[in-house]
Structure formats: C-alpha cells, structure tokens
Design an enzyme around this catalytic site. Structure first.
Site, PDB file in Angstrom:
ATOM      1  N   GLU A  66       0.813  -1.218   0.000  1.00  0.00           N
ATOM      2  CA  GLU A  66       0.000   0.000   0.000  1.00  0.00           C
ATOM      3  C   GLU A  66       0.847   1.268   0.000  1.00  0.00           C
ATOM      4  OE1 GLU A  66      -0.566  -2.656   1.788  1.00  0.00           O
ATOM      5  OE2 GLU A  66      -2.649  -3.264   1.450  1.00  0.00           O
ATOM      6  N   HIS A 114     -11.482  -3.642  10.381  1.00  0.00           N
ATOM      7  CA  HIS A 114     -12.088  -3.596   9.042  1.00  0.00           C
ATOM      8  C   HIS A 114     -13.253  -2.612   8.996  1.00  0.00           C
ATOM      9  CE1 HIS A 114      -9.621  -6.778   7.596  1.00  0.00           C
ATOM     10  NE2 HIS A 114     -10.396  -7.157   6.615  1.00  0.00           N
TER      11      HIS A 114
END
Lengths: 329, 349
Positions: B58, B127
């Site tokens: 990322e 999440h």
C-alpha cells in the site's frame, strides 16, 4: 575515456565540492537557516551520473541531494537561494536544502523522509514505460533506504513491471551515527541481497569516478534497451558530519583507520592525479576549470543573498493547487 | 435504477474513456468481484497497463501513484478497506499532501485514493474504521464522502480531475443504494454541500452513510410536525461552511452526525467552528451523534448499541426541540438486523 569525458567528470566533481565547501564555510554566518546535509567526499557517484543521464531522464533523491541536483544540471542559483530561504529558491523558500526541484532538467524532487522518494521514482518509471521511448527514471538512495519496507515494495513493483528504473545506492556505511553492522546483516553486501530480485546489480568503488562511470554506463544501456530495473551499489564516505558544516570525528563513532583510508582516497585527487600523469588532463585545464567554478558558485551565493525573502503571505499559499501545474501536464 | 456501486464504476469508465492519462489500480481491481462491482470489466476495456491489480504494497503503490502523477498521469488507487491504507500514511502525508506546498507550487499531484469504510457484519476492530478526520486534518488532502448514489459519479469525476490528492471514502453500506436520478456525466464540484431537506427546527449536518439514517429520521419527524434542515456535506475538505452557518443562523440548533469516533473527529470540528462563528445564533449547545470512543467489536451482541441509527437521530432531535416524538414508524419500517444495511446484504464482507 575521451578528453571531454575526463574533463567533464573532473569538472562535475569540482563543482559539487566547491558548492558544498562554500556552504560549509559560510554556514556559520547563520544566514542558511535549515538542516543541510553535505556531500563532500561523495562527489564521484553524482558526477558520473551527471555525465550519463539526459535531462529527459527523471531523477529523485533524498535528504543529501545537493550533489545529485547539481550533477543533473539543476539551476545552481535556485538551489543556493532555496537554502537561503529566498523567494528565488527552487521551492520559493518552502523546502530548503532537503527539498530541491528543477523539472526543466528532469530533477523531479528530493524529500526528507528516508526512502520516501523511492516509490515516486518507480512511479515516474511507470509513466516513462507508458510513454515509450528510452528515457529512464533514476533514484538516488543511501544505505539506510534498503532497510525500509517501501524500498522493497517499490523494487518489487519495478521488477514485476520491468520498469526503466536505475537505483543508485551510495553506501557511506553510516546512518547518522549508526554503523551499517548494527542495522543490516553483513554476511552479504547490499547489492548481493538485492540480486535476489533477479535484476541487474553491480557494485564498485564509489570514490573511483572512472569505475563508477563504466558500471553506470553499462547499467543505463541495459535499462534503455528494455532490460528492466538495475541496482548499483557504490561504497563511499562523507567527510563532514551527517548534517551540518562541521567535522565530527572527534566523537569517535568512525574508526580512525577508516577515516584515514577514505579521506586519503579523495575522489577528485585520485582521478586527477591519474589523468595528469597520463596526460589526459593538464594542470592548466584544472586551474581554468576551478576558476570558472569559483566564479559560478560565488555568483550563485551573491544571487541568493541579494534575493528577496518570500512575502509573509506565501506561508499559507500552495496548500492546494487550483489547476494542474508542472511541465508535463 | 442504478446503484451506488454502478455509479462508481461508470465514473471510472467515463474518466478512463475521456482521458488517456487516467490509470486505475488496486488490490483486486480486475478480479471477478471487481471491488464490490465498482471496477468490473474495466481492465478488459482499457487494457492491463491502465487498469491493473497490484502487489500488497500500500505504501509504495501510493508513492508510485504520486510518481506516475508527476509523470503526467492521473492515477486512481483503490483500497478495499481504509484500514489497509493506513500502511500508506507516510506517502499520503509526507509526499502527496505536501508536494505542491513544499516545492513552492511547482507541481500538483492529481491522484485519487478510494478507500472503503464501513460498519457491521462482524467487520470488527480493523475492518470498520471511519478515520476521515485523519485525512481531513492534513493540509493538502481533499476528503470526499458521498452519501447518495446520485452523487457518487459526479463527485468521483471531480476527484479524479482535481489537481490535488483526493481521498475518496465510500461506505460499504452505500454500495447497494439506488438512484433513479437522470444519468448524467456532470462533475459535482468539491466543497458544495447538499441541502437535502429544509426546515427550521434543527440543522442536521451529516456525512456519508449517516445521511441515509438521517433522511429516515428527518422524513419521519416531518410527518410529526418537526421540519429540519438536513445538510449532506459530500466533502469534508473542502467543507461548505457558508451552507452550515446559514442554516444554523436560521434554526439556532445544530446536530452533527458522523460515522467516525467521537473525540477529535469531524463532528467535533464542526461544533467548534459553529461555536466560534455562530455562537450568538445558537439557542442550544451543539450536539453530535457519532461512533463511541472505542473500536467496533465483531460479535453482533457487542455491536447492538454501537451504531447510530435513525431512531437515535429522531430521539435526539426530539430532545433538542423539546417535543414528544415517536420512533415507531422508523422501527416498524426496519426489515433487517442491526448489523447489516438491509436484507440484501448477506456477507461475507
């Protein structure tokens, strides 16, 4: 080596040395008010790269970037003015010594976070791949960068996509005061570890500008002809403290024999002594060259010191762009 | 009827078609599920060089997006969860947000980073985070949070063609939201909030999925004789202060809704700003409904009282207006458990 190249390499190294030593000499005047990482002693790698890279090759660098910027052809007046915090600086005084930019010669930016520009350089490589042609991206990095995650992530992507990217690692054995052996396993050299990616790697004496030039020339040819990324490691040595104008070996963090060995191997005199003895360079050439460089560097300092500071309202400017900017949009 | 996810996909499709410098990449972008349907078929249409999957890197991929932007491209990077993108904070904060500033305006960085955030269905602590305030805190980043399906495409197009880095936050519970609005390719300017409902009782300022809950609450209250201004921010940075101030000057009462944690969040900033600029117009202390100051658990037993829903909003507006209100129409209309956006959602993520 042609006489032109000999002169170009000597000149390239002398320009960097003169700028850095002038900064060191004048730093105590307290007019350059920013952290400044000098490259005295490490000129050879930059000079060789400067002789080989085109303006259309896109380069990024890190905190010790003066040499890379100068070698790539960056505007010297704008760099010195930037260190002096003037509005005529390459970043209008916003960035200082660690944030150099001159897109007109393909120096796309240097930033102050170790490893921070490595993926940016790979992204530039992606843009060059998309456009076709044989220009390359060139990323200057130090030995500590290979300890960062982002370096390996970026190298993985460059390898995956076979991008035209040259990674040039200047290994000066120290990250500030921390020696390489407390930061990395030393059973293999850096370039040997990187070879595991399956890309072209090579290493050499970073104080031998002719050797650096040969190794770099070979790698650049491979990249330009579609060979994908290459990683080059050059060992070298910074003369002065990590950050600032002084010598700091009184602190005892580098072994005396190491200091003696490396400072005796000054890249400029190593190269010129050999060239003088072979007759490919004359003392008169060197003298004339140095005179020109002194004049250029003095003029850059005069330019900087006579430039205005940015107006106070610029402090809050440039947060957002209101239109696309930059030469390539 | 077109869904929010379709609208995102069509926005990407249009940007790719309109401008050959647009790139779309991210983990799973060309996979069979196409990031909740938002990237389906784009690789087939535009090729592997412009639309591609990426390594699980990322931070570097954000830097690569920046470099590609400096090389003349307009990358759109997609993260399936905001939580994954936290690995890229260095590149976002130190490079993307500052490039234009730290080089004295020499070069802008036109990148768009899509991140999906959410709640419920056991997404749990890592999440489900709604960290919009992190990004909005950084000078140089724009932060866009669409709520309505009809806004998704227009806001995405403005983000992609904005010269600055834009964090585009999509709430997972919105992907199935539908719109019947006329299909248009018109970009929606960033920084223009949308006044969705008008009234003089309370100014309700909302963002992202909270706007959906707020619409239910405000519409039900209207039937009970309480009319509110409902402002959907659409972008957090820039933020439409004039629209909020104008409404507060009219109503004298401010309720801010945010999907993020309470402390130091978007709601806190809006309350502070309005207190500074409209103090004398306020007839009540400003109020907020947000996620609490602890992470979301996984078990449905532990998330029952975690989420702000329409009934909580209606109840708070009732308190603020000192009116008896009934939340029964809201509760009766609900046909799904608390941890899903509707019966259409059956997991797995």
């Amino acid at each position: 080596m042609t006489p032109e190249l000999t002169k170009s390499l000597a000149r390239g190294m002398r320009r960097i040395r003169t700028v850095e030593e002038t900064i060191a000499a004048r730093y105590r005047e307290q007019e350059m008010r920013c952290p400044t990482h000098l490259s005295s002693g490490q000129e050879a790698v930059s000079a060789a790269a400067g002789a080989l890279l085109r303006h259309s090759d896109l380069t990024v660098s890190g905190h010790r970037a003066h040499a890379h910027y100068i070698a790539k052809g960056g505007n010297l007046n704008a760099m010195i003015a930037e260190i002096y915090g003037r509005v005529t600086g390459c970043a209008r005084g916003k960035g200082g010594s660690m944030h150099l930019i001159d897109e007109t010669v393909g120096f796309m930016g240097s930033t102050a976070i170790v490893g921070g520009t490595v993926p940016v350089g790979v992204g530039l490589g992606y843009s060059l791949m998309m456009k076709g042609g044989d220009d390359i991206a060139c990323i200057f990095l130090g030995d500590a960068v290979v300890e960062t995650g982002v370096f390996h992530e970026a190298l993985n992507f460059a390898t995956l996509k076979n991008l035209p990217v040259l990674f040039i690692c200047e290994n000066n054995f120290y990250s500030v005061y921390s020696p390489l052996e407390v930061r990395q396993p030393t059973a293999r050299e850096i370039h040997e570890k990187i070879a595991g990616y399956g890309i072209h790697t090579a290493s050499g004496d970073g104080n031998d500008v002719a050797a650096v030039h040969a190794i770099m020339s070979d790698a650049i040819t491979k990249i330009r002809t579609g060979g994908g990324p290459a990683f080059l490691e050059f060992s070298t040595f910074r003369w002065r403290e990590h950050c600032g104008p002084n010598f700091d070996d009184d602190l005892g963090y580098r072994p005396d024999p190491m200091i003696e060995e490396w400072t005796a191997r000054d890249p400029i005199s190593l190269f010129e002594t050999k060239a003088l003895s072979k007759g490919s360079l004359k003392q008169a050439d060197i003298d004339a060259m140095q005179q020109e460089i002194d004049a250029e560097v003095n003029a850059a300092f005069d330019f900087a010191r006579s430039s205005d500071f940015p107006p106070a309202e610029e402090a809050a400017m440039h947060v957002f762009a209101d239109h696309m900017t930059g030469g390539m949009q | 009827m077109r869904s929010f996810a379709n609208e995102i996909r069509d926005g990407l499709d249009q940007a790719l078609a309109e401008d050959p410098s647009v790139l779309v990449f991210g983990l799973g972008v060309p996979d069979p599920k196409g990031v909740f349907g938002t990237t389906l078929d784009l690789q087939e249409k535009y090729g592997e060089k412009r639309v591609f999957d990426m390594p699980t890197s990322e931070n570097a991929m954000t830097g690569i997006a920046i470099g590609a932007a400096l090389g003349g491209f307009k990358p759109v990077l997609t993260h399936q969860r905001l939580d994954f993108a936290l690995l890229s904070m260095d590149q976002l904060v130190n490079n993307a947000a500052k490039w234009h500033f730290m080089f004295g305006g020499k070069r802008s960085v036109p990148i768009t980073i899509r991140m999906i955030l959410g709640r419920g269905w056991g997404q749990g602590p890592t999440h489900s985070q709604n960290l919009q305030s992190w990004f909005a805190h950084i000078p140089g980043l724009k932060v866009v949070m669409p709520a309505l399906a009809s806004d998704a495409k227009g806001l995405l197009l403005s983000s992609i063609f904005d010269p600055n880095p834009v964090i585009f936050l999509e709430h997972r519970w919105l992907h199935n939201a539908q719109t019947e609005a006329a299909d248009t390719n018109r970009p929606i300017p960033l920084g223009e909030a949308n006044l969705l409902r008008e009234g003089d009782a309370v100014t309700v300022v909302s963002v992202s999925y909270m706007t959906i809950e707020a619409l239910h609450a405000v519409d039900v209250l209207k039937e009970q004789g309480i009319s509110c201004d409902l402002i959907d921010l659409r972008s957090i940075s820039p933020i439409d202060w004039p629209k909020i101030e104008k409404s507060v000057k009219k109503t004298g009462k401010l309720l801010v809704l945010d999907t993020g944690f309470k402390s130091f969040g978007i709601a806190a900033e809006i309350m502070a700003h309005i207190t500074e600029t409209c103090f004398r117009d306020l007839t009540l202390p400003p109020a907020r409904l947000t996620a609490p100051d602890y992470s979301e658990s996984t078990s449905p037993a532990l998330t029952k009282d975690y989420h702000i829903r329409a009934e909580h909003i209606a109840a708070r507006i009732g308190e603020m207006t000192e009116r008896e209100i009934s939340t029964e129409p809201i509760l009766n209309a609900r046909n799904a458990a608390h941890d899903v956006p509707g019966n259409w959602f059956t997991g797995p993520f």
